[in-house]
Design a protein around this motif. Structure first.
Motif, mmCIF file in Angstrom:
data_model
loop_
_atom_site.group_PDB
_atom_site.id
_atom_site.type_symbol
_atom_site.label_atom_id
_atom_site.label_comp_id
_atom_site.label_asym_id
_atom_site.label_seq_id
_atom_site.Cartn_x
_atom_site.Cartn_y
_atom_site.Cartn_z
ATOM 1 N N THR A 167 0.822 -1.196 0.000
ATOM 2 C CA THR A 167 0.000 0.000 0.000
ATOM 3 C C THR A 167 0.853 1.241 0.000
ATOM 4 O OG1 THR A 167 -0.082 0.171 2.378
ATOM 5 C CG2 THR A 167 -1.735 -1.244 1.362
ATOM 6 N N ALA A 168 0.219 2.352 -0.317
ATOM 7 C CA ALA A 168 0.955 3.617 -0.365
ATOM 8 C C ALA A 168 1.497 3.993 0.999
ATOM 9 C CB ALA A 168 0.033 4.721 -0.893
ATOM 10 N N ASN A 169 0.892 3.457 2.072
ATOM 11 C CA ASN A 169 1.340 3.808 3.412
ATOM 12 C C ASN A 169 2.356 2.829 3.982
ATOM 13 O OD1 ASN A 169 -0.373 6.070 3.552
ATOM 14 N ND2 ASN A 169 -2.110 4.724 4.033
ATOM 15 N N ALA A 170 2.748 1.818 3.192
ATOM 16 C CA ALA A 170 3.707 0.838 3.710
ATOM 17 C C ALA A 170 5.027 1.522 4.012
ATOM 18 C CB ALA A 170 3.918 -0.271 2.682
ATOM 19 N N SER A 171 5.695 1.033 5.045
ATOM 20 C CA SER A 171 6.981 1.595 5.440
ATOM 21 C C SER A 171 8.020 0.482 5.422
ATOM 22 C CB SER A 171 6.883 2.209 6.837
ATOM 23 O OG SER A 171 8.147 2.704 7.237
ATOM 24 N N PRO A 172 8.683 0.263 4.298
ATOM 25 C CA PRO A 172 9.608 -0.855 4.197
ATOM 26 C C PRO A 172 10.696 -0.776 5.252
ATOM 27 C CG PRO A 172 9.191 0.157 2.047
ATOM 28 C CD PRO A 172 8.605 1.061 3.081
ATOM 29 N N ALA A 173 11.089 -1.961 5.760
ATOM 30 C CA ALA A 173 12.140 -2.008 6.758
ATOM 31 C C ALA A 173 13.471 -1.582 6.162
ATOM 32 C CB ALA A 173 12.236 -3.420 7.335
ATOM 33 N N ASP A 174 13.630 -1.713 4.868
ATOM 34 C CA ASP A 174 14.878 -1.365 4.194
ATOM 35 C C ASP A 174 14.516 -0.822 2.816
ATOM 36 O OD1 ASP A 174 17.333 -1.328 2.847
ATOM 37 O OD2 ASP A 174 18.098 -2.998 4.016
ATOM 38 N N PRO A 175 14.941 0.383 2.464
ATOM 39 C CA PRO A 175 14.559 0.941 1.161
ATOM 40 C C PRO A 175 15.304 0.308 0.000
ATOM 41 C CG PRO A 175 16.082 2.410 2.273
ATOM 42 C CD PRO A 175 15.755 1.316 3.254
ATOM 43 N N ARG A 176 16.152 -0.634 0.303
ATOM 44 C CA ARG A 176 17.010 -1.207 -0.710
ATOM 45 C C ARG A 176 16.237 -2.047 -1.727
ATOM 46 N NH1 ARG A 176 21.826 -4.664 1.756
ATOM 47 N NH2 ARG A 176 20.067 -5.186 3.087
ATOM 48 N N VAL A 177 16.755 -2.096 -2.941
ATOM 49 C CA VAL A 177 16.284 -3.021 -3.957
ATOM 50 C C VAL A 177 17.387 -4.054 -4.163
ATOM 51 C CG1 VAL A 177 15.604 -3.321 -6.369
ATOM 52 C CG2 VAL A 177 14.822 -1.306 -5.099
ATOM 53 N N LEU A 178 17.013 -5.322 -4.160
ATOM 54 C CA LEU A 178 17.944 -6.395 -4.461
ATOM 55 C C LEU A 178 17.751 -6.825 -5.912
ATOM 56 C CD1 LEU A 178 17.741 -8.752 -1.334
ATOM 57 C CD2 LEU A 178 19.586 -7.184 -1.950
ATOM 58 N N VAL A 179 18.808 -6.823 -6.671
ATOM 59 C CA VAL A 179 18.803 -7.313 -8.049
ATOM 60 C C VAL A 179 19.576 -8.619 -8.054
ATOM 61 C CG1 VAL A 179 19.534 -6.873 -10.429
ATOM 62 C CG2 VAL A 179 18.669 -4.989 -9.012
ATOM 63 N N VAL A 180 18.944 -9.688 -8.505
ATOM 64 C CA VAL A 180 19.576 -11.004 -8.500
ATOM 65 C C VAL A 180 20.000 -11.338 -9.929
ATOM 66 C CG1 VAL A 180 19.314 -13.443 -7.911
ATOM 67 C CG2 VAL A 180 18.116 -11.690 -6.567
ATOM 68 N N GLY A 181 21.316 -11.374 -10.153
ATOM 69 C CA GLY A 181 21.856 -11.648 -11.479
ATOM 70 C C GLY A 181 22.546 -10.425 -12.052
ATOM 71 N N SER A 182 23.780 -10.619 -12.546
ATOM 72 C CA SER A 182 24.557 -9.479 -13.046
ATOM 73 C C SER A 182 24.846 -9.581 -14.531
ATOM 74 C CB SER A 182 25.873 -9.347 -12.264
ATOM 75 O OG SER A 182 26.719 -10.460 -12.516
ATOM 76 N N GLY A 183 23.865 -10.075 -15.296
ATOM 77 C CA GLY A 183 23.947 -9.978 -16.743
ATOM 78 C C GLY A 183 23.568 -8.576 -17.192
ATOM 79 N N PRO A 184 23.430 -8.348 -18.492
ATOM 80 C CA PRO A 184 23.114 -6.995 -18.974
ATOM 81 C C PRO A 184 21.857 -6.397 -18.360
ATOM 82 C CG PRO A 184 23.789 -8.393 -20.803
ATOM 83 C CD PRO A 184 23.657 -9.288 -19.614
ATOM 84 N N THR A 185 20.787 -7.188 -18.225
ATOM 85 C CA THR A 185 19.540 -6.672 -17.664
ATOM 86 C C THR A 185 19.735 -6.199 -16.232
ATOM 87 O OG1 THR A 185 18.260 -8.175 -19.081
ATOM 88 C CG2 THR A 185 17.129 -7.213 -17.184
ATOM 89 N N GLY A 186 20.361 -7.039 -15.406
ATOM 90 C CA GLY A 186 20.588 -6.669 -14.013
ATOM 91 C C GLY A 186 21.523 -5.494 -13.860
ATOM 92 N N LEU A 187 22.537 -5.414 -14.718
ATOM 93 C CA LEU A 187 23.498 -4.314 -14.625
ATOM 94 C C LEU A 187 22.862 -2.977 -14.985
ATOM 95 C CD1 LEU A 187 26.636 -6.056 -16.179
ATOM 96 C CD2 LEU A 187 26.317 -5.403 -13.781
ATOM 97 N N LEU A 188 22.044 -2.949 -16.032
ATOM 98 C CA LEU A 188 21.371 -1.693 -16.397
ATOM 99 C C LEU A 188 20.421 -1.263 -15.291
ATOM 100 C CD1 LEU A 188 20.842 0.488 -18.575
ATOM 101 C CD2 LEU A 188 18.947 -0.929 -19.366
ATOM 102 N N LEU A 189 19.660 -2.212 -14.770
ATOM 103 C CA LEU A 189 18.708 -1.906 -13.698
ATOM 104 C C LEU A 189 19.432 -1.373 -12.467
ATOM 105 C CD1 LEU A 189 15.687 -2.174 -12.841
ATOM 106 C CD2 LEU A 189 16.282 -4.428 -11.979
ATOM 107 N N ALA A 190 20.508 -2.044 -12.064
ATOM 108 C CA ALA A 190 21.248 -1.617 -10.879
ATOM 109 C C ALA A 190 21.858 -0.241 -11.078
ATOM 110 C CB ALA A 190 22.343 -2.637 -10.548
ATOM 111 N N GLY A 191 22.395 0.018 -12.260
ATOM 112 C CA GLY A 191 22.978 1.325 -12.536
ATOM 113 C C GLY A 191 21.948 2.433 -12.483
ATOM 114 N N ASP A 192 20.760 2.175 -13.033
ATOM 115 C CA ASP A 192 19.692 3.183 -13.002
ATOM 116 C C ASP A 192 19.263 3.487 -11.570
ATOM 117 O OD1 ASP A 192 19.734 3.243 -15.751
ATOM 118 O OD2 ASP A 192 17.709 2.439 -16.021
ATOM 119 N N LEU A 193 19.076 2.439 -10.778
ATOM 120 C CA LEU A 193 18.625 2.644 -9.403
ATOM 121 C C LEU A 193 19.676 3.384 -8.582
ATOM 122 C CD1 LEU A 193 16.999 -0.859 -8.818
ATOM 123 C CD2 LEU A 193 15.783 1.322 -8.969
#
Length: 498
Positions: free
Chosen positions: A17-43
């Motif tokens: 929900t919009a009011n959720a308060s995540p315990a950690d704002p981090r995003v975990l990306v699993v896999g470091s191929g091209p897709t994961g690398l672009l996503l991680a760089g953007d974030l």
């Protein structure tokens, strides 16, 4: 959609929900191929703490299968300031041969990248990894996901680290970019329906005594298909297949078999020698039914796999990442509600399905053998050669520039369309204005409602009067043929946030 994680359970979309308060704002990306690398760089560039988990040791392999960047991917990379570096090491090609006499002419593409760029996947990974590291992404190698659970506030990931040490990580969201055998997809219990299309495809990295006449060499004759592409280091990648050689992937492969298939398909083997790598694989057509399950997302080969025909695999994954990254950044940063994340499925799943169909169609026509399929191939070749709109449609689909995203009922005709790298007043370009993950408002009139580093305001270089709000991934979020400051302000607030 609900998923399962063995003995644990995932939450549905409604629990986020919009009011959720995540315990950690981090995003975990699993896999470091091209897709994961672009996503991680953007974030990371957007200021979102991101950790990349990769089960392999650190190091970029040169045993890659992808060799082509298409126009839409080059546009996305240009919007990140990366295309110039890749263009410097790759080799452009203004036409793509599919089979027989059928080629796709790219010179007329409505893009400043009216070509495909031939370069091995590892060159793309090097550039993307450098960007992600410089932006502050945290990489953890030799770390394999073993399970996950999610609740209303976040996701807990269990992983085995170096030396087999168990560890637990907590994040607001997880994105599985970990390939066809995705541990993330398995953990959330999503099926991967589809089938193997071609078995016992052979791969080899070889030196050639004779240089092929074309940059990319591809053909199918009778029961054999072969493809040659240069690595740029003196080696060529060979991909081949023979209809009569249907053996398991683990069956031993020698250079003699590769040379025989190549001679059958291309008429000669170009003096192949000194193979540094030989392998077999099978080519599948599969797509997960949902790219999102609660706080967990899938992208790239974890979400869809297909035949290598047309060179669309790596490109589709990179475009998945470009679509998802800005949405995750907006939600984690509090500038958008989590309902924005539902649009990832709505926009990218149909594209993945279309790529499966087009790549599958290409390979089936290339390997046509029965009289009626040969006749269909000849008819299609003649039709595309004679009908310009159909030819442009095929080029747009393969290169990605022809896709548009769904728009709400009653929206302006431009909503959901890709915006080319248009010239802006003052000598700039749209792709330059998009850098940094910003929205760009292009308007004929002055507008003072900027949003710092989240919105750039620009003006047309010409006399166009339409006002367009361009999303960070280069698609139209909102447009109006004429709009005053109040209407523009409402649109900016709705899409960019306060």
């Amino acid at each position: 959609m609900n998923g399962t994680t063995g003995s644990t359970s995932t939450t549905a979309h409604a629990s986020t929900t919009a009011n959720a308060s995540p315990a950690d704002p981090r995003v975990l990306v699993v896999g470091s191929g091209p897709t994961g690398l672009l996503l991680a760089g953007d974030l990371a560039a957007a200021g979102v703490p991101v950790t990349v988990l990769e089960k392999r040791p650190h190091g970029i392999s040169n045993l890659s299968r992808a060799f082509v960047l298409h126009a839409r991917t080059l546009e996305q990379l240009d919007a990140r300031g990366l295309a110039e570096d890749l263009e410097a090491v790759g080799r452009p090609l203004d036409r793509l041969r599919l089979f027989g006499r059928l080629t796709v002419d790219l010179a007329g593409l409505p893009s400043r990248f009216n070509h495909l760029l031939v370069l091995p996947q590892y060159e793309v990974e090097k550039v993307l990894e450098r960007r992600a590291l410089e932006a502050g992404a945290d990489f953890r190698y030799e770390t394999e996901v073993t399970g996950l659970t999610q609740d209303a506030d976040g996701v807990t990931v269990a992983a085995g680290g170096p030396g087999g040490r168990a560890r637990t990580l907590r994040a607001a969201y997880v994105v599985g970019t970990d390939g066809m055998r995705s541990a993330v997809r398995d953990a959330i219990g999503l099926p991967f329906p589809g089938r193997s299309v071609i078995r016992s495809v052979v791969l080899a990295d070889v030196r050639l005594a004779e240089e092929p006449p074309a940059l990319l060499t591809v053909n199918a004759v009778g029961d054999a298909f072969a493809f040659l592409a240069p690595f740029g280091d003196g080696y060529h990648r060979v991909i081949g297949w023979h209809r009569g050689r249907d053996v398991p992937d683990g069956e031993p492969l020698d250079l003699a078999e590769v040379k025989e298939i190549t001679r059958l398909a291309l008429g000669r083997d170009y003096g192949m020698h000194d193979a540094r790598w030989l392998s077999r694989f099978h080519s599948d057509e599969r797509q997960v039914p949902a790219y999102r399950s609660g706080r967990v997302f899938l992208a790239g080969d974890a979400a869809h796999v297909h035949t290598p025909a047309g060179g669309q695999g790596m490109n589709t994954g990179l475009q998945d990442a470009a679509n998802l990254s800005w949405k995750l950044a907006a939600v984690v940063s509090g500038h958008a509600g989590p309902e924005l994340l539902d649009s990832y499925q709505a926009e990218r799943h149909p594209v993945g399905r279309a790529v499966l169909r087009s790549s599958g169609g290409i390979v089936r026509l290339a390997m046509a053998k029965r009289p009626w399929t040969l006749a269909a191939r000849a008819a299609l070749t003649a039709f595309l050669g004679a009908v310009g709109p159909a030819r442009r449609e095929v080029a747009g689909r393969i290169t990605g520039v022809g896709f548009r995203y769904p728009a709400p009922r009653g929206a302006h005709r431009l909503t959901g369309t890709r915006v080319p790298d248009v010239a802006l007043a003052g000598g700039g370009r749209l792709h330059e204005a998009l850098r940094g993950g910003r929205f760009v408002l292009i308007t004929p009139e002055p507008y003072e409602g900027g949003r710092g580093d989240r919105l750039a305001v620009a003006h047309w270089a010409g006399e166009r009067r339409v006002t367009v709000l361009v999303r960070p991934d280069g698609y139209v979020a909102w447009a109006a043929d004429s709009a005053g400051p109040a209407e523009i302000g409402a649109a900016v607030t709705a899409h960019v946030g306060g």
